[in-house]
Design a protein around this motif. Sequence first.
Motif, PDB file in Angstrom:
ATOM      1  N   LEU A   1       7.178  -7.960  -7.403  1.00 14.58           N
ATOM      2  CA  LEU A   1       8.695  -7.714  -7.162  1.00 14.58           C
ATOM      3  C   LEU A   1       9.568  -7.652  -8.343  1.00 14.58           C
ATOM      4  O   LEU A   1       9.264  -8.411  -9.031  1.00 14.58           O
ATOM      5  CB  LEU A   1       9.176  -8.792  -6.229  1.00 14.58           C
ATOM      6  CG  LEU A   1       8.656  -8.684  -4.779  1.00 14.58           C
ATOM      7  CD1 LEU A   1       8.999 -10.071  -3.920  1.00 14.58           C
ATOM      8  CD2 LEU A   1       9.261  -7.582  -4.014  1.00 14.58           C
TER       9      LEU A   1
ATOM     10  N   THR B   1      11.259  -3.875   0.401  1.00 20.24           N
ATOM     11  CA  THR B   1      11.166  -4.644  -0.775  1.00 20.24           C
ATOM     12  C   THR B   1      12.000  -5.859  -0.728  1.00 20.24           C
ATOM     13  O   THR B   1      11.738  -6.933  -0.932  1.00 20.24           O
ATOM     14  CB  THR B   1      11.466  -4.027  -2.185  1.00 20.24           C
ATOM     15  OG1 THR B   1      10.560  -2.666  -2.122  1.00 20.24           O
ATOM     16  CG2 THR B   1      11.254  -4.691  -3.174  1.00 20.24           C
TER      17      THR B   1
ATOM     18  N   ASP C   1      10.761   2.217  -5.536  1.00 27.66           N
ATOM     19  CA  ASP C   1      11.269   0.998  -4.440  1.00 27.66           C
ATOM     20  C   ASP C   1      10.601  -0.326  -4.840  1.00 27.66           C
ATOM     21  O   ASP C   1      11.253  -1.131  -4.231  1.00 27.66           O
ATOM     22  CB  ASP C   1      10.369   1.662  -3.375  1.00 27.66           C
ATOM     23  CG  ASP C   1      11.184   2.662  -2.441  1.00 27.66           C
ATOM     24  OD1 ASP C   1      12.160   3.049  -2.864  1.00 27.66           O
ATOM     25  OD2 ASP C   1      10.713   3.027  -1.419  1.00 27.66           O
ATOM     26  N   GLN C   2       9.955  -0.281  -6.065  1.00 27.53           N
ATOM     27  CA  GLN C   2       9.561  -1.516  -6.627  1.00 27.53           C
ATOM     28  C   GLN C   2      10.697  -2.325  -7.132  1.00 27.53           C
ATOM     29  O   GLN C   2      10.871  -3.632  -7.105  1.00 27.53           O
ATOM     30  CB  GLN C   2       8.311  -1.567  -7.549  1.00 27.53           C
ATOM     31  CG  GLN C   2       7.933  -2.772  -7.924  1.00 27.53           C
ATOM     32  CD  GLN C   2       6.797  -2.662  -8.865  1.00 27.53           C
ATOM     33  OE1 GLN C   2       6.655  -1.525  -9.470  1.00 27.53           O
ATOM     34  NE2 GLN C   2       5.559  -3.683  -8.908  1.00 27.53           N
TER      35      GLN C   2
END
Length: 470
Positions: A109, A155, A130-131
């Motif tokens: 993350l 996420t 998207d991370q």
Amino acid sequence: MTNTAAIIGGGVIGGGWAARFVLSGWDVAIFDPDPDAGRKIDAVMANARRSLPALSEVALPPEGQIKFVPTLAEAVADADWIQESAPERLEMKHRILKEIQTHCREDALIGSSTSGFKPSELQQGALRPDQIFVAHPFNPVYLLPLIELVGSDKTTARAHDILTQIGMKPLKVRKEIDAHIADRFLEAVWREALWLVKDGIATTQEIDDAIRYGFGLRWGQMGLFETYRVAGGEAGMAHFIAQFGPCLQWPWTKLMDVPELTDELVQTIASQSDAQSGSHSIRELERIRDDNLVSMMRSLKGRNWGAGALLNEHDARLGAATEPDFTKPIISVNRTVPVDWSDYNGHMNESRYGQVWSDAADTVMRMIGADAAYIAAGLSYFTVDTHTKFMNECLVGEPITVVTQIVEGAGKKLRLYHEMKNASEDVVASCTQLLIHVSLQTRKSCEPAPLVLEKLAAIVAAQATMQAQS
């Protein structure tokens, strides 16, 4: 298995993140090219170790390991959570985030502490957009629980679970917007405050007094809309809006304008601020701030309200242990002495020893089945006699442990012996305590339920075996 966090940028915010993770049992790797970063982090950690444990009635997890690493790549290589806290310059964040994604795991993350940029701006040119998400905290991060989360649902859902487990309050922002939610409020108040100073209407201290002695207290425990709902009386929010809504059309504020930050205005604000709080160093102000926040949030714990309810939930998670082994000494209290327990002599007030013995007895009651459900059903134990012996003092921030022995556990009587120990395992106080089982309907003594007597007898037998072997 210990989780690992990487902190990229060890300033005030990055240091606060590091402290929150370390004191929640995470290992932390810090990368910051500032040669003075270690000293700054040490100062933040010292404040955090003194204040965060004081919010809990149970012990925090064992501290994680903290280390400084020479490269960003080394910091992020094995990290589960990566927190970027670089200055608010988008080109710099792009460069850092690109290097992070080059060297980190694909399932890591990557949160940004940005107070203003949107995820779509941070994700420009990213390897895995998207991370990357916004995880915007509030200073001090190790005490204030709110984190604004902005990013993809998948996420931020993972981030939400982790933040909850370390005692924070993640707030998912529904749509990305400049400055998210909270800073938009702060910016509006800040803008109006600048005009009030510039126009000579109020000084910096007078504005701060208006907040901390007035609506700040209401907001701190109830927020904005619920405060105004109460102000509407029995008719509620609709009545409040009908009564005060028209004033929104009046030219009270200057929220669409901002005064020019001339050298004269900056000097006026700086000199007033120095006069207001310049007698204290920044470190002293930090400790004053931390002590005040701890005291306020602990007060809310007693009401199970707002941030206090969140802390109670986190205590319940921390205290959810495996079934105790009664062939070993009963650890009935394991905590840190909080600032609101100190007196004018600078040590734990004698009345708080009674609090500790009461908490220790509550632990034993839960162990024998006289828990919240039992009490709700109309049965409980009342303390009828205590004798405390003081051997040494306990200071704010010191860890204490209470070892409890069940001396008598038959019929209506429950007699306990407590020893309070400090970090050096020295006994600083002891107490003999007699409790009598009562009916909450008649307020008179009565026999405990059979299940309680059975559990009590089993514990007494196990403790007797332990004493015989020792």
